[in-house]
Design a protein around this motif. Structure first.
Motif, short mmCIF file in Angstrom:
data_model
loop_
_atom_site.label_atom_id
_atom_site.label_comp_id
_atom_site.label_asym_id
_atom_site.label_seq_id
_atom_site.Cartn_x
_atom_site.Cartn_y
_atom_site.Cartn_z
N CYS B 236 22.97 -126.70 124.11
CA CYS B 236 21.72 -125.79 123.99
C CYS B 236 22.14 -124.46 124.41
CB CYS B 236 20.75 -126.46 124.84
SG CYS B 236 19.20 -125.45 124.99
N ALA B 237 21.94 -123.59 123.73
CA ALA B 237 21.95 -122.09 124.12
C ALA B 237 20.77 -121.60 124.09
CB ALA B 237 22.68 -121.46 122.96
N THR B 238 20.72 -120.54 125.19
CA THR B 238 19.27 -119.88 125.35
C THR B 238 19.32 -118.65 125.10
OG1 THR B 238 19.23 -121.59 127.11
CG2 THR B 238 17.41 -119.94 127.21
N VAL B 250 25.10 -116.73 121.27
CA VAL B 250 25.04 -117.74 120.21
C VAL B 250 26.15 -117.57 119.24
CG1 VAL B 250 23.39 -118.57 118.29
CG2 VAL B 250 22.54 -117.85 120.65
N PRO B 251 26.66 -116.46 118.60
CA PRO B 251 27.61 -116.41 117.61
C PRO B 251 28.99 -117.24 118.18
CG PRO B 251 26.71 -114.21 117.90
CD PRO B 251 26.19 -115.06 118.91
N GLU B 252 29.31 -116.98 119.29
CA GLU B 252 30.52 -117.63 119.77
C GLU B 252 30.40 -119.00 119.98
OE1 GLU B 252 29.22 -114.64 120.87
OE2 GLU B 252 30.62 -113.11 120.31
N ILE B 253 29.04 -119.30 120.66
CA ILE B 253 28.85 -120.79 120.89
C ILE B 253 28.71 -121.40 119.65
CG2 ILE B 253 27.18 -122.37 121.81
CD1 ILE B 253 26.40 -119.99 123.85
N GLY B 254 28.20 -120.87 118.59
CA GLY B 254 28.09 -121.65 117.33
C GLY B 254 29.45 -121.70 116.77
N GLU B 255 30.58 -120.96 116.89
CA GLU B 255 31.81 -121.10 116.35
C GLU B 255 32.57 -122.30 117.23
OE1 GLU B 255 33.99 -117.59 116.57
OE2 GLU B 255 32.51 -116.49 115.44
N VAL B 262 29.40 -130.45 116.79
CA VAL B 262 28.43 -130.60 117.53
C VAL B 262 27.34 -129.91 117.25
CG1 VAL B 262 27.71 -130.63 119.99
CG2 VAL B 262 29.81 -131.16 119.27
N TRP B 263 26.17 -130.21 117.39
CA TRP B 263 24.68 -129.83 117.07
C TRP B 263 24.44 -128.63 118.11
CZ3 TRP B 263 20.90 -132.28 113.75
CH2 TRP B 263 19.58 -131.56 113.90
N LEU B 264 24.03 -127.69 117.42
CA LEU B 264 23.80 -126.38 118.32
C LEU B 264 22.10 -125.96 118.42
CD1 LEU B 264 23.96 -123.98 120.13
CD2 LEU B 264 24.97 -122.53 118.60
N HIS B 265 21.58 -126.36 119.43
CA HIS B 265 19.95 -126.06 119.57
C HIS B 265 19.94 -124.74 120.30
CE1 HIS B 265 15.91 -126.75 120.00
NE2 HIS B 265 16.02 -126.47 121.46
N VAL B 266 19.18 -123.74 119.64
CA VAL B 266 18.98 -122.56 120.31
C VAL B 266 17.56 -122.61 120.91
CG1 VAL B 266 18.79 -120.06 120.09
CG2 VAL B 266 20.63 -121.52 119.00
N ASP B 267 17.32 -122.40 122.14
CA ASP B 267 16.04 -122.34 122.74
C ASP B 267 15.71 -120.92 123.36
OD1 ASP B 267 13.82 -122.57 124.60
OD2 ASP B 267 14.81 -123.60 126.31
N ALA B 268 14.72 -120.51 122.21
CA ALA B 268 14.70 -119.23 122.53
C ALA B 268 12.75 -119.23 122.82
CB ALA B 268 14.67 -118.54 121.11
N ALA B 269 12.38 -120.03 123.81
CA ALA B 269 11.08 -120.33 123.94
C ALA B 269 10.34 -119.11 124.22
CB ALA B 269 10.90 -121.41 125.14
N TYR B 270 10.79 -118.23 125.13
CA TYR B 270 10.19 -116.98 125.40
C TYR B 270 10.28 -115.73 124.75
CZ TYR B 270 9.17 -112.55 127.98
OH TYR B 270 9.17 -111.17 128.09
N ALA B 271 11.67 -115.59 124.50
CA ALA B 271 12.04 -114.40 123.80
C ALA B 271 12.30 -114.25 122.22
CB ALA B 271 13.62 -113.92 124.48
N GLY B 272 12.28 -115.62 121.82
CA GLY B 272 12.48 -115.66 120.23
C GLY B 272 11.44 -114.81 119.55
N VAL B 273 10.32 -114.60 119.84
CA VAL B 273 9.17 -114.01 119.18
C VAL B 273 9.13 -112.61 119.21
CG1 VAL B 273 7.53 -115.83 119.79
CG2 VAL B 273 7.49 -113.91 121.12
N ALA B 274 10.29 -112.16 119.97
CA ALA B 274 10.44 -110.72 119.97
C ALA B 274 11.06 -110.25 118.82
CB ALA B 274 11.32 -110.41 121.11
N ALA B 275 11.61 -111.03 117.98
CA ALA B 275 12.22 -110.79 116.79
C ALA B 275 11.13 -110.26 115.45
CB ALA B 275 12.92 -111.80 116.26
N VAL B 276 9.85 -110.47 115.91
CA VAL B 276 8.96 -109.61 114.93
C VAL B 276 9.07 -108.23 114.85
CG1 VAL B 276 6.89 -111.39 115.17
CG2 VAL B 276 7.02 -109.32 117.02
N GLY B 286 23.66 -114.75 115.40
CA GLY B 286 24.20 -116.19 115.54
C GLY B 286 23.30 -116.97 114.97
N LEU B 287 22.11 -116.90 114.58
CA LEU B 287 21.19 -117.65 113.87
C LEU B 287 21.75 -118.23 112.17
CD1 LEU B 287 17.73 -117.26 114.86
CD2 LEU B 287 19.36 -118.64 116.02
N ASP B 288 22.41 -117.21 111.85
CA ASP B 288 23.02 -117.20 110.53
C ASP B 288 24.45 -118.08 110.26
OD1 ASP B 288 24.27 -115.50 111.85
OD2 ASP B 288 23.88 -113.75 109.92
N GLY B 289 24.86 -118.29 111.53
CA GLY B 289 26.03 -119.19 111.50
C GLY B 289 25.79 -120.70 111.97
#
Lengths: 487, 487
Positions: B236-238, B250-255, B262-276, B286-289
């Motif tokens: 789990c990356a945050t 996330v990019p390096e963790i994804g590699e 191994v499954w990579l879950h990205v928890d962007a509970a709070y900050a993810g919506v900032a991508a609007v 890193g999400l495209d990796g």
């Protein structure tokens, strides 16, 4: 949205809902949307600029409503009811308007304490044993669903069985759960979720007539598994199974569980609320014995809109032991004092809505009297229907229904079992396609039966009579078509 | 409650909420209720006869409101915001009024298809990679919370790792999860729930300055555990940790995850919506990796009231594989056809509310433009505050805050670390007791810091400026009291 805009649009939405309630019978119960139809009617891309709320309401009518299956329709007899009464909707609206989050006592003390009081009220209304109330070692809590409640009960049972070893070390040996073939599928799902595994869910025999779990077979399985080195974790007894509202013998099952020191969870998701009526309080039989957790859904038959499951435990220590984690950012004086309940430790997720408001609104609006009246109406309507089915030589009835669910089917004279099953399914599909009513089916004794669950607040005598008329007509029509396929 | 009564009381409730929004600043942010106070103000027994809804509203004011901590108050800076905007509240009201249950596509096709469309809209607004959208192998779904999303991701990862063996047989060997010390506690809780065990949650080093997970250490731990015979399940990356909004690489963790399968879950509970906001779209790095699942909460910072978490998976097959169970009473033509989504197979519980309505209402009312404006306001206010803190020689600031959270504390010149921590806690308690604002604390670098999370829709420049003034005054007052305890 400013408060003034909220006031204006809020009234429009309230009126929209009241209008919907008034004209609900004009809709086909079961949506006629084909797969992908609603999706294709919605724009592929989100709007760049905001729109007025009128646009949302217009699309609600145009796009969403054709894809709605109307759970509040008086002709909705599928699954179990999901009563969305006025006071429940308004209680939920208050919860949304306040916008508080009750993960900790400190994050809104009223959110926790109103829940404690309301769930104690419900325990009193159902006449549950005192040990489930919040002033002793036990207590109640609102969960999202009976599925969630069962998972939480399993985790508490696991914690008690091994002192928290599984929570720390993971599941390292065989743990077993006990259900019957009639137990809700959420127990098998919970076994998968909890790392116990569906293969370790042991299926206890149920009587071919009653479909009730056999305590002697449970006893034998528990002994066998313990002897083989497994850790029996939890037995789930059901009061009012999903398929046919069968009732497991909780007193006898409790004795077996006590002997083996195994947690007994009683899942009364649908039927438990019937205990508001003294004459139906036999649904509580055995709860004063060895029962560790008990769950029922006000969101099914008790006028409270989804989601609102009530879970009680006789001892909250293993529950909190299984689910408590305290990171630095959640530490606070109230939690440290030990004087308060933090309901996040009673559920899977951290965040929680203020769901007690809707249950509180429902209990206050209807009172004990009104709740009894609602349940009695459902039972009375189901008995009427059952008597008509029993009196009709063309139909067969599955036993005497104790609650609001009636299971039956045409006799399809002369058809072998497999074809009779197919004919029954075909009948159900024809009825559902008509838009007049919505039924589901089940299998009992190896045969397909129609399930007609009565209990929506809008359903009255006329609706049940009309539904029965439609069922008979459609069955007769179908039989005639079979007799003369060319007509 | 008749439709006419619903219309009347519904307007009263709408007005009550609009009034509340208008006068919210007159309440102390943090409730001053003492433990047990609300409980003691509520009748010990439920009413025998029903009451009018006016009585409920009167008790709401009299008993409940003193126990409310006001999450929508412009001075609420605790935890993260839980935006309850007007269109979200109204969308939720529509959901309650319709009272449908979307466990299956067939139980209300619009409930499923509006969710599919709305969650795809959100993916587009956030510019998530195409593979997370519903028209390929992946897809999105609304969960109750980031806790629920993380648990579901773990179960899907487990299913992929062992082909469903754990689901069938239970967890029979050591399985491991990977987090950092900054990861949300729900991951540890999910490990307990899923039978993996908290001891098998491996804590990857995080940089002392950035608090970001160290990919090289993750790599080493994964290799070590696999060599020791464990089954690494999920990392789990945050993006935007709860404590300080730190961002894992996330990019390096994804590699690393790709290398170890191994499954990579990205928890962007709070900050993810900032991508609007395009200028904050780096949160998607890193999400495209190699990322298997991604989760963010519109119910925190994106104007949608709790609960509404969005979870996306790149491949829905292991998710459905882990969570699907099909008892007879849920069989239906649409499910058998394979043409539809049954979201019950994407979550723990069976039942589900029509939560897409509120997210849909929010996106339509605000549009992409309005959502960006809201996030930008929070970021701007946080930067203003950070610049004031940085410019004040009496305070220290934790790095440059990228989102709406500012972490800081007085320097408490001369005090050793332990006493400075206690003084900071005392300052927080004084401020919270004042009713003017509500802050929480955290520990970073071994020291206690104040957390001030900006992002409530009601919070504007004046509120942040006033809060900063109060913090400085109270800190100065406290320092003066310490210098002269007798005054």
């Amino acid at each position: 949205m400013t408060p003034e805009e909220f006031r204006r649009y809020g009234r429009q939405v309230v009126d929209w809902i009241a209008d919907y309630q008034e004209k609900i019978e004009s809709y086909p119960v079961l949506s006629r949307a084909r797969p992908g139809e609603v999706l294709a009617s919605l724009p592929a891309h989100p709007p760049e600029r905001g729109e007025g709320f009128e646009a949302v309401l217009a699309d609600l009518d145009r796009v969403v409503m054709p894809g709605i299956t109307h759970w509040q329709h008086p002709g909705f007899f599928a699954y179990f009811p999901a009563n969305a009464s006025g006071p429940a909707i308004l209680g939920d609206l208050l919860s949304a308007g306040l916008g508080v989050q009750g993960m900790l006592w400190a994050t809104s003390p009223a959110c926790t304490e109103l829940e404690t009081r309301t769930i104690d009220w419900l325990a009193e209304l159902l006449d549950l044993p005192a040990r489930f109330r919040g002033d002793g070692a036990g207590g109640g809590v609102i969960q999202d669903s009976a599925s969630g409640a069962a998972l939480v009960a399993i985790l508490a049972a696991l914690h008690r069985a091994d002192g928290g070893t599984a929570g720390r070390e993971g599941i390292t040996r065989r743990h077993t759960l006990y259900i019957s073939s009639q137990t809700h599928s959420s127990l098998e799902k919970a076994a998968k979720v909890a790392g116990i595994g569906s293969a370790n869910v042991r299926v206890v025999d149920s009587g071919p007539g009653t479909l009730a779990m056999a305590p002697a077979h449970l006893d034998a399985l528990l002994a066998e598994d313990a002897a083989a080195g497994a850790v029996p974790v939890l037995v789930c007894a059901t009061v009012g199974t999903t398929s046919t509202t069968a009732v497991d013998p909780v007193p006898e099952i409790g004795e077996v569980c006590a002997r083996h020191g195994v947690w007994l969870h009683v899942d009364a998701a649908y039927a438990g609320v019937a205990a508001v009526c003294p004459e139906l309080r036999w649904v509580n039989d055995g709860l004063d014995g060895h029962v560790d957790s008990y769950s029922t859904n006000p969101h099914k038959w008790l006028l409270t809109n989804f989601d609102c499951n009530a879970l009680w435990v006789a001892d909250r220590a293993p529950l909190v032991g299984a689910l408590s984690i305290l990171p630095e950012y959640l530490r606070n004086q109230a939690t440290s004092s030990g004087e308060v309940i933090d309901y996040r430790d009673w559920q899977i997720s951290l965040g929680r809505r203020f769901r007690a408001l809707k249950l509180w609104s429902v209990i206050r609006w209807y009172g004990a009297e009104g709740l009894r009246e609602h349940v009695r109406t459902g039972v009375r309507l189901a008995r009427d229907l059952a008597s008509w089915v029993a009196a009709d030589p063309g139909f067969e009835l599955l036993e005497h229904p104790p609650f609001g669910l009636v299971c039956f089917r045409p006799r399809w004279d002369g058809l072998p079992d497999g074809e009779a099953d197919a004919a029954t399914m075909r009948l159900m599909e024809r009825l559902n396609a008509s838009g007049d009513l919505y039924l589901t089916h089940t299998k009992a004794g190896g045969r397909v039966l129609l399930r007609m669950a009565i209990g929506a607040p809008a359903t009255g005598d006329a609706h049940v009579a009309a539904a029965w008329r439609r069922i008979r007509e459609e069955a007769a029509e179908q039989a005639a078509e079979r007799a003369d396929p060319g007509r």
